[in-house]
Write an enzyme that holds these catalytic residues in place. Sequence first.
Site, PDB file in Angstrom:
ATOM      1  N   LEU A   1      57.515  58.078  50.934  1.00  0.00           N
ATOM      2  CA  LEU A   1      56.646  58.045  49.748  1.00  0.00           C
ATOM      3  C   LEU A   1      57.143  58.899  48.584  1.00  0.00           C
ATOM      4  CD1 LEU A   1      53.287  58.276  51.693  1.00  0.00           C
ATOM      5  CD2 LEU A   1      54.403  56.254  50.778  1.00  0.00           C
TER       6      LEU A   1
ATOM      7  N   GLU B   1      59.045  49.271  47.028  1.00  0.00           N
ATOM      8  CA  GLU B   1      58.369  49.279  45.724  1.00  0.00           C
ATOM      9  C   GLU B   1      59.112  50.308  44.886  1.00  0.00           C
ATOM     10  OE1 GLU B   1      56.183  47.188  45.004  1.00  0.00           O
ATOM     11  OE2 GLU B   1      55.090  46.658  46.813  1.00  0.00           O
ATOM     12  N   CYS B   2      59.821  49.849  43.886  1.00  0.00           N
ATOM     13  CA  CYS B   2      60.751  50.756  43.191  1.00  0.00           C
ATOM     14  C   CYS B   2      60.393  50.956  41.717  1.00  0.00           C
ATOM     15  CB  CYS B   2      62.172  50.238  43.365  1.00  0.00           C
ATOM     16  SG  CYS B   2      62.667  50.143  45.098  1.00  0.00           S
TER      17      CYS B   2
ATOM     18  N   TRP C   1      56.235  61.201  44.857  1.00  0.00           N
ATOM     19  CA  TRP C   1      55.350  62.325  44.532  1.00  0.00           C
ATOM     20  C   TRP C   1      54.364  62.001  43.422  1.00  0.00           C
ATOM     21  CZ3 TRP C   1      56.528  62.414  39.547  1.00  0.00           C
ATOM     22  CH2 TRP C   1      57.838  62.107  39.155  1.00  0.00           C
TER      23      TRP C   1
ATOM     24  N   CYS D   1      55.341  54.177  37.968  1.00  0.00           N
ATOM     25  CA  CYS D   1      56.304  53.065  38.061  1.00  0.00           C
ATOM     26  C   CYS D   1      55.965  51.945  37.091  1.00  0.00           C
ATOM     27  CB  CYS D   1      56.351  52.542  39.490  1.00  0.00           C
ATOM     28  SG  CYS D   1      54.728  52.122  40.121  1.00  0.00           S
TER      29      CYS D   1
ATOM     30  N   GLU E   1      64.792  53.968  33.203  1.00  0.00           N
ATOM     31  CA  GLU E   1      63.464  54.486  33.527  1.00  0.00           C
ATOM     32  C   GLU E   1      63.440  55.990  33.226  1.00  0.00           C
ATOM     33  OE1 GLU E   1      62.333  54.686  37.719  1.00  0.00           O
ATOM     34  OE2 GLU E   1      60.371  53.894  37.186  1.00  0.00           O
TER      35      GLU E   1
ATOM     36  N   LYS F   1      56.545  60.050  55.789  1.00  0.00           N
ATOM     37  CA  LYS F   1      57.383  61.101  55.187  1.00  0.00           C
ATOM     38  C   LYS F   1      56.965  61.196  53.729  1.00  0.00           C
ATOM     39  CE  LYS F   1      60.742  62.275  53.087  1.00  0.00           C
ATOM     40  NZ  LYS F   1      60.616  63.143  51.888  1.00  0.00           N
TER      41      LYS F   1
HETATM   42  P1  NAD Z   1      62.838  58.990  45.231  1.00  0.00           P
HETATM   43  O1  NAD Z   1      63.439  57.664  45.461  1.00  0.00           O
HETATM   44  O2  NAD Z   1      63.707  60.106  44.819  1.00  0.00           O
HETATM   45  O3  NAD Z   1      62.095  59.503  46.550  1.00  0.00           O
HETATM   46  C1  NAD Z   1      61.193  58.691  47.248  1.00  0.00           C
HETATM   47  C2  NAD Z   1      61.181  59.111  48.700  1.00  0.00           C
HETATM   48  O4  NAD Z   1      62.463  58.864  49.268  1.00  0.00           O
HETATM   49  C3  NAD Z   1      60.895  60.605  48.902  1.00  0.00           C
HETATM   50  O5  NAD Z   1      60.056  60.770  50.018  1.00  0.00           O
HETATM   51  C4  NAD Z   1      62.278  61.181  49.188  1.00  0.00           C
HETATM   52  O6  NAD Z   1      62.248  62.346  49.976  1.00  0.00           O
HETATM   53  C5  NAD Z   1      62.922  60.026  49.935  1.00  0.00           C
HETATM   54  N1  NAD Z   1      64.384  60.095  49.884  1.00  0.00           N
HETATM   55  C6  NAD Z   1      65.162  60.668  48.923  1.00  0.00           C
HETATM   56  N2  NAD Z   1      66.466  60.583  49.257  1.00  0.00           N
HETATM   57  C7  NAD Z   1      66.518  59.940  50.448  1.00  0.00           C
HETATM   58  C8  NAD Z   1      67.594  59.561  51.303  1.00  0.00           C
HETATM   59  N3  NAD Z   1      68.863  59.823  51.009  1.00  0.00           N
HETATM   60  N4  NAD Z   1      67.299  58.925  52.444  1.00  0.00           N
HETATM   61  C9  NAD Z   1      66.002  58.647  52.761  1.00  0.00           C
HETATM   62  N5  NAD Z   1      64.952  58.996  52.001  1.00  0.00           N
HETATM   63  C10 NAD Z   1      65.199  59.628  50.845  1.00  0.00           C
HETATM   64  O7  NAD Z   1      61.639  58.732  44.206  1.00  0.00           O
HETATM   65  P2  NAD Z   1      60.658  59.789  43.541  1.00  0.00           P
HETATM   66  O8  NAD Z   1      61.458  60.594  42.579  1.00  0.00           O
HETATM   67  O9  NAD Z   1      59.868  60.507  44.586  1.00  0.00           O
HETATM   68  O10 NAD Z   1      59.646  58.846  42.772  1.00  0.00           O
HETATM   69  C11 NAD Z   1      59.932  58.281  41.550  1.00  0.00           C
HETATM   70  C12 NAD Z   1      60.366  56.837  41.687  1.00  0.00           C
HETATM   71  O11 NAD Z   1      59.389  56.102  42.440  1.00  0.00           O
HETATM   72  C13 NAD Z   1      60.463  56.120  40.364  1.00  0.00           C
HETATM   73  O12 NAD Z   1      61.634  55.361  40.294  1.00  0.00           O
HETATM   74  C14 NAD Z   1      59.234  55.209  40.369  1.00  0.00           C
HETATM   75  O13 NAD Z   1      59.363  54.089  39.541  1.00  0.00           O
HETATM   76  C15 NAD Z   1      59.096  54.871  41.790  1.00  0.00           C
HETATM   77  N6  NAD Z   1      57.730  54.433  42.123  1.00  0.00           N
HETATM   78  C16 NAD Z   1      57.508  53.113  42.366  1.00  0.00           C
HETATM   79  C17 NAD Z   1      56.230  52.661  42.650  1.00  0.00           C
HETATM   80  C18 NAD Z   1      55.976  51.205  42.935  1.00  0.00           C
HETATM   81  O14 NAD Z   1      54.944  50.902  43.533  1.00  0.00           O
HETATM   82  N7  NAD Z   1      56.849  50.303  42.538  1.00  0.00           N
HETATM   83  C19 NAD Z   1      55.162  53.561  42.689  1.00  0.00           C
HETATM   84  C20 NAD Z   1      55.426  54.902  42.440  1.00  0.00           C
HETATM   85  C21 NAD Z   1      56.722  55.325  42.159  1.00  0.00           C
END
Ligand code: NAD
Length: 500
Positions: free
Chosen positions: A166, A268-269, A168, A303, A401, A192
């Site tokens: 997930l 969901e990115c 933050w 997002c 973004e 996680k």
């Molecule tokens: P992130 O991708 O950095 O982290 C997301 C999760 O992935 C965290 O729990 C992190 O610890 C984990 N992670 C990081 N590196 C990893 C690795 N090497 N291996 C496995 N897991 C790993 O994203 P963020 O900074 O927490 O959130 C922001 C992003 O989330 C933005 O791009 C936003 O657009 C996206 N987002 C999308 C939606 C949606 O529904 N489409 C909703 C909310 C946020």
Amino acid sequence: MSELLTLSEYRDLAGDLNLPVQAYINGQFVPALSGNTMSTVNPATGAEIAQIAACNQDDVNVAVANAKATFEAGEWADMHPSERKKIMLKFADLISQNSRELAVMESLESGKPIRECELTDLPETIHCIEWHAEAADKMYDQLSPSGNDAVGLIVREPLGVVACVLPWNFPLMMVAWKLGPALATGNSVVIKPAEQTSMTTLRLAELALEAGIPAGVMNVLPGYGHEAGQALGLHDDVQVVSFTGSTEIGRKFLEFSAQSNLKKIVLECGGKNPSVVLADADNLESAAQHIVYAALWNMGQNCTANSRVIVHKDVKAELTAKILQAMEEWQTGDPLDPANALGAIVSREQYDQICHYISKGKAEGATVLAGGEPVVIGDGLFVAPTLFDDVTPDMTIAREEIFGPVFAIITADSDEQALAIANDTCYGLQASLYTSSGVNAQRYARKLQAGTVSVNCYAEGDISTPFGGYKLSGFGGRDNSLQAHDQYTETKTIWLDLSE
Ligand code: NAD
């Protein structure tokens, strides 16, 4: 939700919180096996809130083994759906009873305004769990049209161990979006949370047990992505990873799946979502209110943040004036002050990234109409809501973004050009369309390449509508609505031959 409190009342509550800091496995709080911890920091003050267990592969192995054993024992998976419903409704009720404490905890860790936590995040979290609970005993399987000599039953079964990784930005809501359908369909779940925001998810796990969800069904492993997240992605007993986060990390989960057991991956990115304002848009006052909300809600760390305003030249001047006026209502400051609509940026890393994009916008020739600077409040991380004009579609701030309170006006010579600019992105999560014509509303909504298009408003739909993205914004399934249940179930055909 009762009335909002005052700033000093919220501060008192924050001081009295009982903070969950350990991992939650099999119904118990436990330290990480390594003994490692990580710091969680209040971004509004820079002060450390707590040291939280930092789990790694060893903890993942233990949690997944427990979740698997719990699933196979069938206490939850084989429970009558109406019983699962009752327990999940109790879970929702317990979240509601503890919602003030959860709202303060969420605000402290993430920098989100308490007003938003109380009025949006908590009510939506509760509603989401209730909605999927209610669905649990209303889902039917299918019978195939295979004639009188056979019966083909098409049934849905839970997958087993579900992992949720997930972000933050909406810690509680994102947990609920995954947990609701995963639990309703009978799975065991290992979550996680993002390393910046673990505490509210840990508290939820405790409430789940109190509600009667058996130990081992909801486990929470705080930790770093490259440790706990990666170990979940590679684990052979995890049947699906439901991920919300950046596209960059989402791609990694597809690789982890290929390297391990071909687990299902749902992503969901990110997004680079447009507000598209056609020449015939007539209620520019309302459009401006929605556009500003779409850009600034949650400090733009969303997002579906509409960070591009693509407007027809004929209505641009009037719209811009109204946007600037609407922005004045968005006050930045202490997230625990209920007067503030904007709080702190979640982390130093995110703050630096936003400042980098603001500098880039200036350097590439865009004009700052509002903001463009940090807001200095002690050691907190605050950025002024920032509006750029004279932005061209090739500029960095129009393409990448930003994930901050920064948005850009791009002027189009025609409606068709506005549409082309809107679709000229690698993302496709959400788009907002403003028009006074019913025909244009239908035509353009169909042509916009996004998982959700809202007309004459900014919206993501609600719990009853599927949510997910086109292009690099998503993969493999949808959150919300009954379609979310597909993520957490497998289809089985049971064939009975009646021909003898
Ligand atoms: P992130 O991708 O950095 O982290 C997301 C999760 O992935 C965290 O729990 C992190 O610890 C984990 N992670 C990081 N590196 C990893 C690795 N090497 N291996 C496995 N897991 C790993 O994203 P963020 O900074 O927490 O959130 C922001 C992003 O989330 C933005 O791009 C936003 O657009 C996206 N987002 C999308 C939606 C949606 O529904 N489409 C909703 C909310 C946020």
